[in-house]
Design a protein around this motif. Structure first.
Motif, PDB file in Angstrom:
ATOM      1  N   LYS A  77     -26.298  18.690  -8.526  1.00 21.30           N
ATOM      2  CA  LYS A  77     -25.578  17.514  -8.021  1.00 21.30           C
ATOM      3  C   LYS A  77     -24.877  17.830  -6.714  1.00 21.30           C
ATOM      4  CE  LYS A  77     -21.987  14.173  -9.292  1.00 21.30           C
ATOM      5  NZ  LYS A  77     -21.030  13.734 -10.348  1.00 21.30           N
ATOM      6  N   TYR A  78     -24.186  18.962  -6.648  1.00 24.00           N
ATOM      7  CA  TYR A  78     -23.462  19.357  -5.447  1.00 24.00           C
ATOM      8  C   TYR A  78     -24.416  19.510  -4.268  1.00 24.00           C
ATOM      9  CZ  TYR A  78     -20.856  22.348  -2.204  1.00 24.00           C
ATOM     10  OH  TYR A  78     -20.267  22.882  -1.081  1.00 24.00           O
ATOM     11  N   LEU A  79     -25.524  20.204  -4.492  1.00 26.06           N
ATOM     12  CA  LEU A  79     -26.479  20.440  -3.406  1.00 26.06           C
ATOM     13  C   LEU A  79     -27.134  19.141  -2.945  1.00 26.06           C
ATOM     14  CD1 LEU A  79     -28.195  23.738  -4.625  1.00 26.06           C
ATOM     15  CD2 LEU A  79     -26.416  23.488  -2.884  1.00 26.06           C
ATOM     16  N   GLU A  80     -27.442  18.259  -3.886  1.00 25.04           N
ATOM     17  CA  GLU A  80     -28.043  16.982  -3.510  1.00 25.04           C
ATOM     18  C   GLU A  80     -27.083  16.161  -2.662  1.00 25.04           C
ATOM     19  OE1 GLU A  80     -30.059  13.012  -5.586  1.00 25.04           O
ATOM     20  OE2 GLU A  80     -29.263  14.624  -6.824  1.00 25.04           O
ATOM     21  N   GLU A  81     -25.820  16.125  -3.063  1.00 24.08           N
ATOM     22  CA  GLU A  81     -24.830  15.353  -2.316  1.00 24.08           C
ATOM     23  C   GLU A  81     -24.578  15.932  -0.922  1.00 24.08           C
ATOM     24  OE1 GLU A  81     -21.437  15.336  -4.882  1.00 24.08           O
ATOM     25  OE2 GLU A  81     -22.190  13.686  -6.124  1.00 24.08           O
ATOM     26  N   ASN A  82     -24.877  17.204  -0.742  1.00 19.32           N
ATOM     27  CA  ASN A  82     -24.658  17.855   0.547  1.00 19.32           C
ATOM     28  C   ASN A  82     -25.959  18.104   1.308  1.00 19.32           C
ATOM     29  OD1 ASN A  82     -21.589  18.789   0.833  1.00 19.32           O
ATOM     30  ND2 ASN A  82     -22.158  18.948  -1.330  1.00 19.32           N
ATOM     31  N   GLY A  83     -27.034  17.442   0.882  1.00 17.56           N
ATOM     32  CA  GLY A  83     -28.303  17.559   1.583  1.00 17.56           C
ATOM     33  C   GLY A  83     -28.907  18.945   1.573  1.00 17.56           C
ATOM     34  N   GLN A  84     -28.676  19.719   0.489  1.00 15.49           N
ATOM     35  CA  GLN A  84     -29.167  21.097   0.427  1.00 15.49           C
ATOM     36  C   GLN A  84     -29.979  21.358  -0.841  1.00 15.49           C
ATOM     37  OE1 GLN A  84     -25.160  22.836   0.897  1.00 15.49           O
ATOM     38  NE2 GLN A  84     -25.863  23.747   2.813  1.00 15.49           N
ATOM     39  N   SER A  85     -30.628  20.332  -1.353  1.00 12.38           N
ATOM     40  CA  SER A  85     -31.382  20.479  -2.599  1.00 12.38           C
ATOM     41  C   SER A  85     -32.468  21.540  -2.503  1.00 12.38           C
ATOM     42  CB  SER A  85     -32.010  19.141  -2.998  1.00 12.38           C
ATOM     43  OG  SER A  85     -31.004  18.190  -3.304  1.00 12.38           O
ATOM     44  N   ASP A  86     -32.961  21.807  -1.297  1.00 12.49           N
ATOM     45  CA  ASP A  86     -34.021  22.785  -1.133  1.00 12.49           C
ATOM     46  C   ASP A  86     -33.567  24.199  -1.480  1.00 12.49           C
ATOM     47  OD1 ASP A  86     -32.303  22.725   1.111  1.00 12.49           O
ATOM     48  OD2 ASP A  86     -33.817  23.660   2.378  1.00 12.49           O
ATOM     49  N   MET A  87     -32.261  24.424  -1.605  1.00  7.10           N
ATOM     50  CA  MET A  87     -31.755  25.763  -1.890  1.00  7.10           C
ATOM     51  C   MET A  87     -32.124  26.236  -3.287  1.00  7.10           C
ATOM     52  SD  MET A  87     -28.150  26.144   0.103  1.00  7.10           S
ATOM     53  CE  MET A  87     -28.390  27.911   0.063  1.00  7.10           C
ATOM     54  N   THR A  88     -32.444  25.305  -4.206  1.00  5.70           N
ATOM     55  CA  THR A  88     -32.857  25.709  -5.549  1.00  5.70           C
ATOM     56  C   THR A  88     -34.359  25.506  -5.754  1.00  5.70           C
ATOM     57  OG1 THR A  88     -32.173  23.518  -6.347  1.00  5.70           O
ATOM     58  CG2 THR A  88     -30.605  25.338  -6.619  1.00  5.70           C
TER      59      THR A  88
END
Length: 267
Positions: A77-88
């Motif tokens: 959720k945190y990464l998606e909200e910060n535009g960083q979903s690709d990190m996982t």
């Protein structure tokens, strides 16, 4: 002249290979990708499980899994909200409890987590587990093991990716990898730097808050951990870590922001 060219190429490679740690914004060296590291990490994790007494089906083990899944959802959720979903990208979350008296827990690249039973008395409850889970998962999200491996490769003159390094010196590359993520078997993960530990504290506090756990319990956990360390030999979990006062002060400084996440994620 040739040496100057090599120097400029080296500097250019280092600059090109820098990445940014979420939340802290610190620049880090990143010569290897998840696509290269994760298969090695997953193989190593399976070796650890094979050589350990896994009790994940116990009551305590199921609690660790439950907390882990909540923290993983908070991370996504945190990464998606910060535009960083690709990190996982490529992550395969897994949570296990190992019967081991060491006061320790760790997360390999790709979300492969192990808790040792020795740390559970200090955790005390589900929120305490969430403090540790958030901290350890944060190491993986911040790519601390990949950073350590990149530093080890540079120190040994291996400037390409893992595949190139394996072709050039497979034994050394394997050693660097194991030093970056752990040795397998019963031994816990190697120590991260103090900066990396403080980053994991920062991110972990946010992750546990988003997962619905009260972040105000984090300083209390580290106070208990510090009390445990007052014996003749500190727990592995605290080896080379920042001083407890420093990390508790940082957590308290960050608490207002963490409480905002916590309140936003209450039922």
């Amino acid at each position: 002249m040739f040496k100057k060219i090599i120097t400029f190429l080296f500097i250019g490679l280092i600059a090109y290979s820098c990445a940014t740690v979420p939340f802290s914004g610190r620049r880090q060296l990143n010569l290897v990708s998840n696509a290269e590291v994760l298969p090695l990490s997953y193989d190593q994790y399976e070796k650890v499980l094979e050589e350990s007494e896994v009790i994940t089906n116990s009551t305590e083990g199921k609690q660790v899994v439950n907390v882990g899944r909540k923290i993983a959802a908070a991370v996504e959720k945190y990464l998606e909200e910060n535009g960083q979903s690709d990190m996982t990208e490529g992550f395969s979350w897994e949570f296990n409890l190992l019967k081991n008296e060491q006061v320790n827990a760790w997360c390999m690249p790709g979300g492969k987590v192990a808790f040792y039973t020795g740390i559970l008395p200090i955790c005390q409850d589900e929120t305490g587990i969430a403090v540790v889970m958030g901290h350890e998962v944060a190491h993986a999200i911040a790519n601390h093991a990949r950073e350590r491996m990149s530093q080890g490769m540079v120190a040994n003159g291996l400037l390409g990716g893992i595949q190139a390094a394996m072709g050039e010196n497979p034994t050394l590359t394997q050693t660097i990898f194991l030093q970056a993520i752990g040795f397998g078997g019963q031994v816990g993960m190697l120590k991260f730097s103090r900066d990396q530990e403080l980053e994991a504290d920062q991110l972990g506090l946010i992750f546990m808050a988003i997962a619905g756990y009260d972040p105000r319990e984090a300083p209390a956990f580290w106070e208990r951990m510090n009390a445990q360390a007052e014996g003749p030999r500190p727990p592995e979990f605290l080896s080379t870590h920042p001083g407890p006062e420093r990390r508790i002060d940082q957590l308290n400084d960050q608490m207002n922001e963490a409480m905002e996440y916590y309140r936003e994620n209450q039922p």
